[in-house]
Design a protein around this motif. Structure first.
Motif, short mmCIF file in Angstrom:
data_model
loop_
_atom_site.label_atom_id
_atom_site.label_comp_id
_atom_site.label_asym_id
_atom_site.label_seq_id
_atom_site.Cartn_x
_atom_site.Cartn_y
_atom_site.Cartn_z
N TRP A 62 0.82 -1.23 0.00
CA TRP A 62 0.00 0.00 0.00
C TRP A 62 0.85 1.27 0.00
N PHE A 63 2.07 1.19 0.53
CA PHE A 63 2.90 2.38 0.63
C PHE A 63 3.62 2.72 -0.66
N CYS A 64 3.58 1.82 -1.65
CA CYS A 64 4.54 1.91 -2.76
C CYS A 64 4.45 3.21 -3.55
N GLY A 65 5.61 3.80 -3.79
CA GLY A 65 5.69 5.02 -4.58
C GLY A 65 6.36 4.77 -5.93
N CYS A 66 6.67 3.51 -6.23
CA CYS A 66 7.41 3.21 -7.47
C CYS A 66 6.47 3.12 -8.67
N PHE A 67 7.05 3.22 -9.87
CA PHE A 67 6.25 2.97 -11.07
C PHE A 67 6.22 1.47 -11.29
N MET A 68 5.10 0.84 -10.93
CA MET A 68 5.02 -0.63 -10.97
C MET A 68 3.64 -1.07 -11.46
N LYS A 69 3.56 -2.37 -11.79
CA LYS A 69 2.30 -2.91 -12.29
C LYS A 69 2.08 -4.28 -11.63
N VAL A 70 0.89 -4.46 -11.06
CA VAL A 70 0.59 -5.75 -10.44
C VAL A 70 0.14 -6.73 -11.53
#
Ligand SMILES: C[S@@+](CC[C@H](N)C(=O)[O-])C[C@H]1O[C@@H](n2cnc3c(N)ncnc32)[C@H](O)[C@@H]1O
Ligand code: SF4
Length: 462
Positions: A62-70
């Motif tokens: 929930w904290f993630c600030g990265c450019f990512m894709k689940v």
């Protein structure tokens, strides 16, 4: 540290992984700019740093600030990652594209895989990508070849195949070991899981292990965080990044669920300070901002001999490299330009199929930007500005006149115990290291233009 002083300094501010910072970049920059910057860098024969962005994750922290894709998979450590094959094929194409643009005589000094989670790839996929990248761009003998991994999806096999291809550094995400905090942030990762991966990395011969922590997460208390720090110390990582939780829910929607439980102000500060105290007592050197390292680590030597610098991955020892980014959203810093790839997977794919680089955004640095970037980098990396040296390097008549606005504000920071000043230098105090972003902000020409009602852009400095 009084509450008033904390409130005064805990304001929104950049982390200065670039200057000018990303909000100042523009969309008028494209593939032609990348081509031209590559040609200029080739003429200088500068050393090369390569970054590959692998954005996939099994689950969302929930904290993630990265450019990512689940991209979820039922079997977390399984072999079924076929869905990302088209993306990997595009990255292979981008490696070939760059190979045509980077003069082969240039030295490859740094290679980094970041994300997302690079070890979301199966060992077979990771091996294939590593082979293609490192055979196309053969790293120099002393090159730093590193990968970010999430212990929840990473096996010893992943580490083994990457080691065999030449990787020598590994960085693992931990954040916090407290089970309650882990539940609240949707990242359950028992201590033993991390320990066995650290042990595997050591026995495979990785020269450097970094562990990431975050302070300021929901549910964290001083006592709980101290216990996590002790557990981290028991693993004896060569480096530790102890990031301040960047709460930017206007950019990262999943973070909104955390808002109710966040430690703020003096509590967050106490958590951070207790972390610093424990690491220092355990023999770690506080590099500044959010980094610690054991005294043998080259980052410590680089700080001492002032060759330390900063790039998009934070502190780095390889100053003077041009950085080439590959993958969606990846950022490069080539010659006098920042260059960013598209964040759109379709657009990235189309560019790769057409055989052109996927640059859609960036920034060309003016002479003033280059000067201020250097001053900010020196502050963040060395915690001291030698005014005469800056004058000599940039041919300035007077440092104090050039930075009249910043100089006028310095006495206030002296009174608050953040810096000391003499005619020749500005030196950051121990307290100032904690608020070093605030000191750097004085030299940021773009922040001066922002007004109180400018939209929210940055996280808070503490
Ligand atoms: C790409 S992740 C590391 C690899 C892998 N995805 C993992 O999480 O283990 C990079 C690091 O960024 C940090 N990070 C992510 N979101 C953050 C945020 N909002 N504030 C501060 N640090 C953050 C975490 O410490 C994380 O380990
Ligand atoms: S912190 Fe790492 S594992 Fe978690 S969502 Fe972000 S990139 Fe993925």
């Amino acid at each position: 540290m009084t509450t008033e002083l904390l409130d005064k300094y805990n304001v929104q501010g950049p982390r200065y992984t670039s200057y000018p910072t990303a909000p100042e970049w523009n969309e008028g920059i494209g593939p032609k700019d990348t081509e031209d910057a590559c040609a200029r860098a080739n003429a200088r024969k500068s050393p090369v740093s390569l970054y590959v962005h692998l954005p996939f994750c099994d689950e969302q922290c929930w904290f993630c600030g990265c450019f990512m894709k689940v991209v979820p998979k039922p079997d977390r450590k399984g072999d079924d990652r076929a869905e990302i094959e088209p993306y990997l094929a595009d990255v292979h194409k981008e490696i070939d594209l760059l190979a045509k643009r980077i003069d082969p005589s240039r030295s490859i000094e740094q290679v980094h895989w970041g994300g997302g989670t690079p070890t979301y790839l199966t060992p077979v996929q990771a091996d294939r990508l590593a082979q293609h990248l490192l055979e196309t761009f053969k790293p120099a003998e002393n090159a730093e070849v590193s990968v970010e991994v999430d212990p929840r999806v990473t096996t010893a096999k992943h580490l083994e195949v990457l080691k065999n291809r030449g990787f020598n550094r590994v960085s693992m995400g931990v954040q916090d070991f407290d089970p309650e905090v882990q539940e609240l942030v949707n990242r359950v990762q028992p201590f033993d899981m991390t320990k066995s991966l650290v042990d595997a990395a050591r026995s495979l011969g990785y020269g450097s292990v970094n562990l990431d922590m975050i302070y300021g997460l929901p549910g964290q208390t001083r006592a709980g965080f101290e216990a996590s720090v002790e557990q981290i110390i028991s693993l004896r990582p060569d480096r530790v990044a102890m990031y301040s939780y960047a709460h930017v829910p206007w950019l990262k929607r999943p973070q909104r669920v955390l808002a109710a439980h966040l430690p703020e102000g003096t509590e967050k500060f106490a958590i951070f300070v207790s972390g610093i105290e424990r690491f220092v007592a355990a023999g770690y050197v506080y590099i500044g901002m959010d980094h610690f390292a054991l005294p043998h680590d080259e980052i410590v030597k680089a700080q001492q001999d002032r060759s330390l610098t900063r790039n998009f991955q934070g502190y780095t020892t390889h100053a003077g490299c041009d950085l080439y980014g590959m993958g969606v959203s990846a950022i490069g810093s080539v010659d006098d330009m920042y260059l960013q790839n598209t964040k759109d997977y379709g657009e990235y794919h189309a560019a790769m199929v057409a055989g052109r680089v996927a640059t859609v955004k960036g920034c060309r640095l003016s002479d003033d930007d280059v000067l201020r970037r250097e001053v900010i980098t020196r502050l963040l990396c060395h915690c001291v500005i030698d005014k005469r040296d800056v004058e000599k390097t940039f041919g300035l008549k007077s440092f104090d006149e050039t930075f009249a606005n910043a100089t006028a504000k310095l006495p206030e920071l002296v009174d608050d115990g953040m810096v000391t000043i003499t005619a020749d230098e500005i030196r950051v105090t121990t307290m100032g290291r904690i608020f070093i972003r605030n000191v750097a902000m004085l030299f940021d020409a773009y922040l001066e233009k922002k007004t109180a009602d400018s939209p929210k852009i940055f996280s808070r400095t503490l």
